[in-house]
Design a protein around this motif. Structure first.
Motif, mmCIF file in Angstrom:
data_model
loop_
_atom_site.group_PDB
_atom_site.id
_atom_site.type_symbol
_atom_site.label_atom_id
_atom_site.label_comp_id
_atom_site.label_asym_id
_atom_site.label_seq_id
_atom_site.Cartn_x
_atom_site.Cartn_y
_atom_site.Cartn_z
ATOM 1 N N PRO A 1 0.818 -1.221 0.000
ATOM 2 C CA PRO A 1 0.000 0.000 0.000
ATOM 3 C C PRO A 1 0.849 1.266 0.000
ATOM 4 C CG PRO A 1 -0.916 -1.615 1.516
ATOM 5 C CD PRO A 1 0.400 -2.156 1.054
ATOM 6 N N ASP A 2 1.988 1.230 0.697
ATOM 7 C CA ASP A 2 2.870 2.398 0.733
ATOM 8 C C ASP A 2 3.393 2.740 -0.653
ATOM 9 O OD1 ASP A 2 2.480 2.537 3.423
ATOM 10 O OD2 ASP A 2 4.416 1.700 3.990
ATOM 11 N N ASP A 3 3.617 1.706 -1.487
ATOM 12 C CA ASP A 3 4.110 1.947 -2.838
ATOM 13 C C ASP A 3 3.055 2.671 -3.682
ATOM 14 O OD1 ASP A 3 6.528 0.743 -2.308
ATOM 15 O OD2 ASP A 3 5.874 -1.235 -2.978
ATOM 16 N N LEU A 4 1.799 2.265 -3.531
ATOM 17 C CA LEU A 4 0.724 2.908 -4.283
ATOM 18 C C LEU A 4 0.576 4.365 -3.874
ATOM 19 C CD1 LEU A 4 -2.005 0.112 -4.313
ATOM 20 C CD2 LEU A 4 -0.524 0.816 -6.197
ATOM 21 N N ALA A 5 0.857 4.650 -2.595
ATOM 22 C CA ALA A 5 0.780 6.025 -2.119
ATOM 23 C C ALA A 5 1.978 6.841 -2.598
ATOM 24 C CB ALA A 5 0.702 6.049 -0.596
ATOM 25 N N ALA A 6 3.149 6.219 -2.594
ATOM 26 C CA ALA A 6 4.375 6.942 -2.971
ATOM 27 C C ALA A 6 4.492 7.138 -4.480
ATOM 28 C CB ALA A 6 5.600 6.183 -2.447
ATOM 29 N N PHE A 7 3.878 6.220 -5.252
ATOM 30 C CA PHE A 7 3.988 6.290 -6.708
ATOM 31 C C PHE A 7 2.585 6.325 -7.312
ATOM 32 C CE2 PHE A 7 7.737 4.020 -5.132
ATOM 33 C CZ PHE A 7 8.745 4.825 -5.646
ATOM 34 N N PRO A 8 1.982 7.505 -7.399
ATOM 35 C CA PRO A 8 0.602 7.614 -7.896
ATOM 36 C C PRO A 8 0.422 7.072 -9.298
ATOM 37 C CG PRO A 8 1.659 9.783 -7.738
ATOM 38 C CD PRO A 8 2.540 8.810 -7.023
#
Length: 249
Positions: free
Chosen positions: A117-124
């Protein structure tokens, strides 16, 4: 270009660490090149310009071959030299590459389980990609508009969902390959797609061999099982019905 040469920050005195960093950066840029052409092919298919899409896919393959060739640089590294700096990598891993994941999403492998989930937030851009049809989704929609009997549930499916092989689509590809002259544009598109999928699997297989040569059965730096994990993901095939229908021709 000068800025590119200032990005490397080795943590050890090993010259092989610098080589490792440089080739990793080259691979990142090539991921972007492959993605650029795959996205171009997708756009042309939206316009039903299959010839232009095939030309973009041909360029995709050329960049994929360069990408696979990068493993030869790492394959030449002595294992004892690699172990001198491997611990300095910490939990860093190629699996954290947002560009690699974006490429997989664009081609059609949309497995949310491999993205934190952090990746989806960091890389829109990753989240945005999940909201638009993949390359393979656009292939199926294009074929349907051209008159081929693509199952309707495939042309209006949720693009964020993981694609599951479909028997109906397998029959469509079989019909195309049984009459290539009657379906020349679709046949040429299929062959270009299969070459892209082949090159991607070739890259994965070469990755596995290099890891086995360098690490044997050690765990991956990001906590994966190393070679066993790579062996498992190597079973995946993009555009699956193009592979399975060959057993039925």
């Amino acid at each position: 270009m000068d800025d590119l040469h200032r990005l490397q920050e080795p943590r050890t005195a090993s010259p092989f660490e610098m080589s490792f960093i440089l080739i990793s950066q080259v691979k990142e840029l090539l991921f972007r090149m492959v993605h650029l052409e795959a996205a171009e092919a997708r756009e042309r298919l939206r316009e039903d310009r299959s010839g232009a899409a095939c030309r973009a896919l041909a360029r995709t393959v050329r960049n994929q071959r360069a990408l696979t060739g990068c493993w030869e640089s790492l394959n030449a590294m002595p294992v004892d030299e690699f172990l001198h700096f491997r611990d300095s990598l910490g939990t860093a891993s190629g699996t954290q590459s947002a560009m690699y994941r974006l490429l997989e999403f664009t081609l059609g492998n949309r497995d949310r389980a491999v993205v934190r989930p952090d990746d989806l937030a960091a890389f829109p851009e990753l989240r945005a990609e999940l909201e638009r049809p993949s390359l393979y989704d656009e292939v199926l929609r294009h074929l349907a508009r051209s008159g081929l009997p693509v199952p309707e549930h495939l042309t209006d499916r949720d693009p964020a969902a993981r694609y599951e092989p479909d028997e109906g689509m397998e029959k469509v590809w079989m019909a195309v390959h049984r009459d290539p002259d009657g379906h020349r544009a679709a046949y040429d598109l299929a062959e270009h797609l299969l070459e892209v999928a082949y090159q991607f699997s070739h890259w994965r297989a070469t990755h596995l061999l290099v890891v086995e040569r360098m690490l044997g059965g050690k765990r991956g730096s990001a906590g994966t099982d190393g070679a066993p994990w790579l062996r498992a993901i190597n079973e995946h095939r993009f555009f699956p019905e193009l592979w399975t229908m060959r057993s039925l021709l």
